[in-house]
Design a protein around this motif. Structure first.
Motif, PDB file in Angstrom:
ATOM      1  N   SER A  62       2.816   1.557  -3.195  1.00 50.37           N
ATOM      2  CA  SER A  62       2.016   1.996  -4.361  1.00 50.37           C
ATOM      3  C   SER A  62       1.570   3.429  -4.170  1.00 50.37           C
ATOM      4  CB  SER A  62       0.838   1.051  -4.578  1.00 50.37           C
ATOM      5  OG  SER A  62       0.147   0.867  -3.383  1.00 50.37           O
ATOM      6  N   HIS A  63       1.317   3.775  -2.919  1.00 51.14           N
ATOM      7  CA  HIS A  63       0.962   5.168  -2.676  1.00 51.14           C
ATOM      8  C   HIS A  63       2.116   6.078  -3.055  1.00 51.14           C
ATOM      9  CE1 HIS A  63       0.660   8.860  -0.249  1.00 51.14           C
ATOM     10  NE2 HIS A  63      -0.626   8.767  -0.590  1.00 51.14           N
ATOM     11  N   ARG A  67       2.340   6.252  -6.707  1.00 49.98           N
ATOM     12  CA  ARG A  67       1.245   7.002  -7.347  1.00 49.98           C
ATOM     13  C   ARG A  67       1.396   8.495  -7.222  1.00 49.98           C
ATOM     14  NH1 ARG A  67      -4.275   3.694  -6.008  1.00 49.98           N
ATOM     15  NH2 ARG A  67      -4.019   2.148  -7.676  1.00 49.98           N
ATOM     16  N   THR A  68       1.979   8.905  -6.105  1.00 49.59           N
ATOM     17  CA  THR A  68       2.048  10.360  -5.887  1.00 49.59           C
ATOM     18  C   THR A  68       2.824  11.066  -6.994  1.00 49.59           C
ATOM     19  OG1 THR A  68       1.941   9.928  -3.520  1.00 49.59           O
ATOM     20  CG2 THR A  68       2.617  12.130  -4.202  1.00 49.59           C
ATOM     21  N   LYS A 128      -6.582   9.929  -6.667  1.00 51.87           N
ATOM     22  CA  LYS A 128      -5.919  10.969  -7.430  1.00 51.87           C
ATOM     23  C   LYS A 128      -5.329  10.467  -8.734  1.00 51.87           C
ATOM     24  CE  LYS A 128      -3.831  12.161  -3.582  1.00 51.87           C
ATOM     25  NZ  LYS A 128      -2.876  12.766  -2.654  1.00 51.87           N
ATOM     26  N   SER A 129      -4.618   9.293  -8.616  1.00 51.10           N
ATOM     27  CA  SER A 129      -3.906   8.843  -9.822  1.00 51.10           C
ATOM     28  C   SER A 129      -4.858   8.369 -10.909  1.00 51.10           C
ATOM     29  CB  SER A 129      -2.925   7.738  -9.431  1.00 51.10           C
ATOM     30  OG  SER A 129      -3.636   6.716  -8.752  1.00 51.10           O
ATOM     31  N   GLU A 130      -6.105   8.171 -10.567  1.00 56.27           N
ATOM     32  CA  GLU A 130      -7.077   7.709 -11.556  1.00 56.27           C
ATOM     33  C   GLU A 130      -7.878   8.850 -12.159  1.00 56.27           C
ATOM     34  OE1 GLU A 130      -8.066   3.682 -10.952  1.00 56.27           O
ATOM     35  OE2 GLU A 130      -5.914   4.168 -11.074  1.00 56.27           O
ATOM     36  N   ILE A 134      -3.316  10.727   3.272  1.00 58.31           N
ATOM     37  CA  ILE A 134      -1.950  10.553   3.782  1.00 58.31           C
ATOM     38  C   ILE A 134      -1.324  11.912   3.976  1.00 58.31           C
ATOM     39  CG2 ILE A 134       0.274   9.462   3.404  1.00 58.31           C
ATOM     40  CD1 ILE A 134      -1.869   7.387   3.471  1.00 58.31           C
ATOM     41  N   GLN A 155      -8.650   1.304  -1.024  1.00 53.84           N
ATOM     42  CA  GLN A 155      -9.313   0.259  -0.252  1.00 53.84           C
ATOM     43  C   GLN A 155     -10.766   0.594  -0.035  1.00 53.84           C
ATOM     44  OE1 GLN A 155      -7.799  -2.432   0.034  1.00 53.84           O
ATOM     45  NE2 GLN A 155      -6.210  -2.435   1.645  1.00 53.84           N
ATOM     46  N   ASP A 215      -6.678  15.202   1.630  1.00 54.33           N
ATOM     47  CA  ASP A 215      -5.827  14.057   1.331  1.00 54.33           C
ATOM     48  C   ASP A 215      -5.776  13.156   2.575  1.00 54.33           C
ATOM     49  OD1 ASP A 215      -2.259  13.561   0.636  1.00 54.33           O
ATOM     50  OD2 ASP A 215      -4.005  12.294   0.215  1.00 54.33           O
ATOM     51  N   ARG A 249       1.064  13.327 -14.165  1.00 52.13           N
ATOM     52  CA  ARG A 249      -0.135  13.322 -15.017  1.00 52.13           C
ATOM     53  C   ARG A 249      -0.823  14.653 -15.027  1.00 52.13           C
ATOM     54  NH1 ARG A 249      -4.977   8.925 -14.838  1.00 52.13           N
ATOM     55  NH2 ARG A 249      -6.483  10.185 -16.014  1.00 52.13           N
ATOM     56  N   TRP A 250      -1.097  15.151 -13.819  1.00 53.77           N
ATOM     57  CA  TRP A 250      -1.811  16.428 -13.761  1.00 53.77           C
ATOM     58  C   TRP A 250      -1.020  17.571 -14.391  1.00 53.77           C
ATOM     59  CZ3 TRP A 250      -4.166  16.492  -8.117  1.00 53.77           C
ATOM     60  CH2 TRP A 250      -5.197  15.560  -8.057  1.00 53.77           C
ATOM     61  N   ASN A 266      -4.433   8.166  -2.735  1.00 48.71           N
ATOM     62  CA  ASN A 266      -3.895   7.253  -3.722  1.00 48.71           C
ATOM     63  C   ASN A 266      -4.085   5.816  -3.303  1.00 48.71           C
ATOM     64  OD1 ASN A 266      -3.064   8.566  -6.036  1.00 48.71           O
ATOM     65  ND2 ASN A 266      -1.263   9.397  -5.014  1.00 48.71           N
ATOM     66  N   LEU A 267      -4.883   5.654  -2.249  1.00 46.79           N
ATOM     67  CA  LEU A 267      -5.214   4.308  -1.818  1.00 46.79           C
ATOM     68  C   LEU A 267      -6.627   4.041  -2.235  1.00 46.79           C
ATOM     69  CD1 LEU A 267      -3.725   4.386   1.758  1.00 46.79           C
ATOM     70  CD2 LEU A 267      -2.789   3.199  -0.231  1.00 46.79           C
ATOM     71  N   SER A 269       0.833  -1.214   0.000  1.00 44.95           N
ATOM     72  CA  SER A 269       0.000   0.000   0.000  1.00 44.95           C
ATOM     73  C   SER A 269       0.849   1.237   0.000  1.00 44.95           C
ATOM     74  CB  SER A 269      -0.879   0.020   1.249  1.00 44.95           C
ATOM     75  OG  SER A 269      -1.791  -1.003   1.221  1.00 44.95           O
ATOM     76  N   LEU A 306       3.403   9.959  -9.902  1.00 44.33           N
ATOM     77  CA  LEU A 306       2.658   9.709 -11.128  1.00 44.33           C
ATOM     78  C   LEU A 306       1.523  10.709 -11.279  1.00 44.33           C
ATOM     79  CD1 LEU A 306       2.449   5.804 -11.201  1.00 44.33           C
ATOM     80  CD2 LEU A 306       3.535   7.296 -12.893  1.00 44.33           C
ATOM     81  N   THR A 307       0.808  10.912 -10.182  1.00 42.65           N
ATOM     82  CA  THR A 307      -0.296  11.879 -10.218  1.00 42.65           C
ATOM     83  C   THR A 307       0.239  13.264 -10.578  1.00 42.65           C
ATOM     84  OG1 THR A 307      -1.306  10.608  -8.422  1.00 42.65           O
ATOM     85  CG2 THR A 307      -2.276  12.758  -8.969  1.00 42.65           C
TER      86      THR A 307
END
Lengths: 813, 122
Positions: free
Chosen positions: A579-580, A583-584, B105-107, B55, B87, B53, A590-591, B84-85, A576, A586-587
């Motif tokens: 990946s978090h 992702r950060t 966010k990433s989606e 986290i 669950q 957010d 992307r943005w 970004n989680l 978790s 990545l976000t």
């Protein structure tokens, strides 16, 4: 024959006989004594004792006569008489003295031995006092011409004797005291011419023979009287010498009627009725004894009489006493005899009893051949005979029994053989059973061992769900002992529940039994143990089938999956977080690009956003590298290439690399090199550089923002077998509570909170792993003044390790 | 009156992008970079909507939500939780605590995010 009499007869005989004998003896004795009592006998014996005494006295007197005649014939006397010369006279006188002395000493009864000359003058005199005889000296010699014995003697012829009467000696006109009964013998002496030349005279101590008259006999009285009836001897001394002492004591006073008879009869015995006395007497006719032919003289005794008196009463007393004594003596003797006889009899009987007893004992002990001695026909003999008969009877019956026993023993032995054979057969069977059982037991032990060694809990239930067997792991996990579990319905102690609702989960067990197939325990099954703790468990239940395929029970295997779960959880968390973290950026990328592409941004904004994108990309790739390194380090695939490296140079190099960043942030970098030169150590420079870079980077980041001086100090020194590099910042320090978690993956302490965007929280973990792999250590000290990280490397260097890859992110170096 | 939006987000870049976009849409933007700052700024600024957010340092999103709920401020503010989680448990939890939306966010393209914000804020 006597021996064969019965005992009781013997006893019956014994005592009467004994008594009879005793009486007989006593009677005899009494009779004997009594017969002694007859008058004649008494008198006879009495007379005999009188006669004896008379004889003794006569002998004595005769001897005295002999002596005086001897003296008159003495040679020395003759010479004395015949020698006229003075000088010779003295010598012969002395010689005569010696003779007299010798005689006096020899006889010891002469009070005086004297020679008187014709004038009556004592010429030679030897006196005896007691045991002492001595010659009387001349001055003491007296003249005795007027004495009667002198006058009477000189009248005599040669060889004629004058014997005085027995009287008491007079000394100096007085009766000598103590009384000295005296008897004088004298005879005239003549010289060769026949002229009278004097006399010789001896004074005899009459006491010498007088005392012999005495009798010890209690019943008798012995007396000596002279012809006048006066006592010359009487047991009562004051009755004696009446004529001298002028008492009127005499036999005429005591026995007047007897006196005449005695005197006239001379000798004999009689019984005096008047005084009840037995009287015996004997006369000493002195004239006859001395052979006198001359006239009766007043100065001589004519006769003496010895008398014995016995009172009848005394005799009877005597008799009784002596009889009594004899009687007692007899009794004692008889008594002794009786005792001896009785003892002998008793001993004989006892002996026979003892031998009988011994014999019986022998028989009792089982020796029935033994025969008792039958030596008499009395009662003991009969007993012995009876015993022998009994022994014989017993023997016979025994031999009969023996035969029977022998036969039966044979039978038994036969049966025993049969039994033994059967027993052997049974034992064989048992052995086989034992073998089988052992095999089973071994198999069971094997199974047990396997079960115990399995790390999982295993238990078996029967079709009623009762626990047949449970292994130690089951016991450990559940908290109950194997013994407690055995036999119980499993659900009593082993509570399997669903995690979400705490409801009992028995599906897997029941399912296995019902369907005959293995059933998995549902996920999230818990086992509630003895203390009530909920333990996550997993696995399955499998059915037990018999030969025919029928389900007879169920085997359940389970294990404590708490750790597994924890590990899973950690993995999930890590994923978790990872990946978090991925992702950060990545976000951001992307943005940023979306906005750029969207066209709403101006040129400057676009450029800014592109920068952001680039940074994000870099950040992302760093993260990916860190993740890769973690993977490689954790699985031990990292290459370690130790090379001789100068650590000082290395540190200097890293500092140089960070110099610009430090300057940008206003942080001063200091390096305290080691005091002594350090040799190159064999370490992997890539790995070590990573550690140093990370530490220095952090130090720069976390040094104090608000302080004027932001300093990062690097120290290097040797300690023991290690080189220690210390990187110090003067930041706010790591909060104490969070210090233990500093090296955790993705952990960010609060002092790092503001710096989220930089770093990924994996750095410390990675360098921690690298330090370990390099053979070194990593630790820190932190306070409000700042934090110091210590990185030690062994002087011995790192071990080379051929892994698969080097550190990610350093491939191009 | 201009609407106020509080962006509680520790990633500066992300916060900047959204803030700029919202500003271009005439929305007043307040930024908080940790949970505590977020709570303070809610109390102080009383925004109409909060982008929260999950986290974040010091206090995370859930803690902020709970704090605001205890303060009784969640009724007046629309809260969009970003994370970004993904669950499901987190989603449910956020919704329970009063969030109106839960976005990953990433989606989500930033356009869409802003669109949702503008939508919710009416």
């Amino acid at each position: 024959m006597f021996k064969n009499l019965k005992l009781k007869t013997k006893l019956l005989l014994f005592f009467p006989v004994l008594f009879l004998l005793s009486f007989a003896v006593v009677g005899a004795v009494a009779f004997i004594n009594f017969s002694r009592l007859s008058d004649d006998n008494i008198l006879k014996s009495d007379f005999e004792s009188v006669e004896v005494r008379r004889q003794q006295i006569e002998t004595f007197l005769t001897d005295r006569k002999g002596d005086i005649l001897l003296i008159s014939q003495l040679d020395s006397l003759q010479r004395l008489i015949n020698d006229s010369e003075e000088e010779a006279r003295i010598i012969t006188q002395r010689s005569l003295q010696q003779d007299f002395l010798a005689l006096a000493k020899s006889r010891q009864i002469y009070d005086q031995i004297r020679y008187l000359d014709e004038t009556g003058q004592e010429i030679v005199r030897v006196d005896t006092e007691g045991n002492n005889s001595y010659v009387v000296a001349s001055p003491q010699l007296q003249n005795k011409k007027d004495r009667y014995y002198f006058t009477d003697t000189i009248k005599l012829q040669s060889g004629q004797l004058f014997v005085s009467s027995l009287d008491l000696n007079i000394e100096n006109g007085e009766i000598e005291i103590p009384y000295q009964p005296m008897l004088r013998y004298s005879t005239p002496v003549f010289d060769n011419s026949g002229t009278l030349r004097g006399l010789v005279i001896i004074n005899v101590q009459a006491g010498y023979f007088l005392k012999k008259i005495h009798t010890e006999n209690q019943g008798s009285l012995h007396l000596l009287i002279n012809q006048d009836g006066y006592y010359l001897y009487h047991p009562q001394p004051d009755k004696t010498w009446g004529f001298m002492l002028e008492t009127d004591e005499g036999v005429f006073k005591d026995f007047p009627h007897l006196a005449d008879q005695i005197i006239s009869q001379g000798k004999g015995f009689l019984f005096d009725e008047q005084t009840q006395n037995y009287v015996s007497f004997a006369t000493l006719n002195l004239n006859n004894i001395y052979n006198k032919t001359n006239i009766l003289s007043d100065n001589s005794d004519d006769y003496w009489i010895v008398i014995s008196l016995k009172s009848k009463a005394d005799i009877i007393d005597n008799y009784i006493t002596s009889t009594l004594y004899e009687f007692i003596a007899i009794i004692i003797i008889v008594f002794i005899i009786v005792i001896v006889i009785v003892l002998t009899i008793v001993r004989s009987i006892t002996k026979r009893f003892n031998s009988l007893q011994k014999g019986i004992k022998i028989i009792k002990q089982g020796n029935f051949d033994y025969r008792l001695v039958v030596d008499r026909h009395d009662e003991l003999g009969e007993i012995s005979r009876d015993f022998n008969d009994m022994s014989i009877a017993i023997q016979e019956s025994r031999s009969g029994i023996d035969k029977k026993v022998h036969q039966q023993t044979k039978d038994i032995k036969q049966k025993q053989k049969t039994l033994e054979q059967q027993q052997k057969a049974v034992l064989n069977v048992l052995e086989d059973v034992e073998d089988e059982r052992d095999k089973v037991s071994i198999e069971r032990d094997k199974v047990d061992a396997i079960l115990q060694s399995i790390g999982d809990g295993v238990f078996v239930v029967d079709i009623d769900l009762k626990i047949i067997m449970a292994n130690q792991v089951t016991a450990d996990i559940s908290g109950y002992t194997k013994e407690e579990l055995k036999g119980q319905k499993y659900s009593k102690f082993l509570k399997f529940v669903f995690e979400k609702d705490n409801k009992i989960n028995d599906k897997f067990v029941k399912g296995a039994i019902a369907t005959g197939k293995i059933k998995e325990m549902a996920n999230h099954t818990l086992l509630i143990n003895r203390d009530g703790d909920k333990i996550p468990v997993a696995d399955s239940a499998a059915p037990l089938k018999d030969k025919n395929g029928n389900v007879i029970g169920c085997v359940v295997v389970f294990r404590d999956v708490s750790e597994e779960r924890a590990v899973d959880r950690m993995k999930t968390e890590f994923v978790s977080l990872a990946s978090h973290q991925l992702r950060t950026p990545l976000t951001a990328m992307r943005w940023s690009i979306e906005e750029i592409v969207g066209g709403e941004l101006g040129k400057d904004d676009s450029k800014e956003y592109l920068h952001d994108t680039l940074e994000a990309v870099i950040r992302l790739s760093r993260l990916v590298n860190s993740l890769l390194n973690i993977s490689r380090l954790e699985t031990g695939r990292i290459n370690i290439n130790p090379q001789p490296t100068d650590l000082v140079d290395l540190v200097g190099d890293v500092l140089k690399t960070h110099a610009e960043a430090a300057k940008r942030q206003g942080v001063a970098l200091r390096f305290n090199k080691p005091k002594t030169d350090l040799k190159k150590i064999k370490i992997d420079p890539t790995l070590v550089r990573e550690v140093l870079a990370n530490l220095i980077d952090n130090a720069i980041k976390y040094s104090r923002v608000d302080k004027e001086k932001r300093i990062v100090k690097v120290k290097m020194y040797r300690e023991g077998e290690d080189i220690i590099t210390c990187v110090m910042d003067n930041g706010i320090g790591i909060p104490k509570k969070q210090q233990p978690r500093i090296f955790e993956k993705f952990f960010r302490a609060d002092n790092a909170s503001k710096r989220q965007a930089e770093g990924n929280g994996l750095g410390l973990y990675v360098i921690f792993m690298i330090s370990k792999a390099s053979g070194g250590k990593l630790w820190f000290k932190s306070s409000k003044e700042g934090t110091s990280f210590y990185f030690s490397l062994p002087l011995a260097g790192s071990k080379k390790f051929k892994g698969e890859k080097g550190l990610a992110g350093h491939e191009n170096k | 009156m201009a609407k106020k939006v509080l962006i509680a987000e520790d990633e500066k870049v992300l916060s900047k992008i959204v803030a700029n976009k919202l500003k271009r849409n005439d929305i007043e933007v307040i930024q908080a970079f940790d949970g505590e700052e977020a709570i303070e700024k809610v109390k102080k600024e009383k925004p109409d909507l909060m982008l929260l957010d999950l986290i974040m340092p010091v206090k995370n999103g859930f803690e902020v939500l709970k704090a605001l709920k205890d303060l009784g401020l969640t009724k007046k503010i629309k809260i969009i939780v970003t994370s970004n989680l993904g669950q499901q448990a987190d989603k449910d939890k956020a919704k329970k605590l009063g969030a109106s939306d839960y976005l990953i966010k990433s989606e989500v393209p930033v356009d869409k995010l802003v669109k949702i914000v503008l939508d919710r804020i009416k």
